[in-house]
Write a protein that holds these residues in place. Sequence first.
Motif, short mmCIF file in Angstrom:
data_model
loop_
_atom_site.label_atom_id
_atom_site.label_comp_id
_atom_site.label_asym_id
_atom_site.label_seq_id
_atom_site.Cartn_x
_atom_site.Cartn_y
_atom_site.Cartn_z
N VAL A 17 41.11 31.86 37.46
CA VAL A 17 40.60 32.22 35.96
C VAL A 17 40.44 33.47 35.61
CG1 VAL A 17 38.40 31.56 34.68
CG2 VAL A 17 39.37 29.85 36.26
N VAL A 18 39.92 34.47 36.32
CA VAL A 18 39.73 35.81 36.06
C VAL A 18 41.01 36.45 35.83
CG1 VAL A 18 39.02 37.94 36.75
CG2 VAL A 18 37.60 36.16 37.45
N TYR A 20 43.77 34.93 34.45
CA TYR A 20 44.13 34.24 33.41
C TYR A 20 43.36 34.91 31.98
CZ TYR A 20 45.14 30.68 29.94
OH TYR A 20 45.69 30.10 28.72
N VAL A 21 41.97 35.38 32.16
CA VAL A 21 41.30 35.78 31.37
C VAL A 21 41.85 37.35 30.80
CG1 VAL A 21 39.18 36.77 30.58
CG2 VAL A 21 39.42 34.60 31.53
N LEU A 24 44.99 37.35 29.09
CA LEU A 24 45.12 36.92 27.61
C LEU A 24 44.37 38.34 26.86
CD1 LEU A 24 43.40 33.56 27.51
CD2 LEU A 24 45.79 34.09 26.98
N VAL A 25 43.44 38.89 27.65
CA VAL A 25 42.66 40.16 27.06
C VAL A 25 43.97 41.16 26.77
CG1 VAL A 25 41.21 41.92 27.44
CG2 VAL A 25 40.58 39.56 27.74
#
Length: 58
Positions: A17-18, A20-21, A24-25
């Motif tokens: 999850v980290v 993936y974020v 995206l950023v």
Amino acid sequence: MTAIPLIIAFVLGAAVVVGYVLVLVGMRQEDRRMRLGDLPPSKAAGLARRVTGCHVRG
């Protein structure tokens, strides 16, 4: 039964999850940098030259 497999699964899930974020950023920051309309002509030409490798004279 121990909780070790559950802890490992939670840590790996959190890492995914980290990651993936962060991707995206990073993509949003790159999109913001790639907008040529907001840049003066000299900087827009420099960005286009870096992206394409072509020198445009005009």
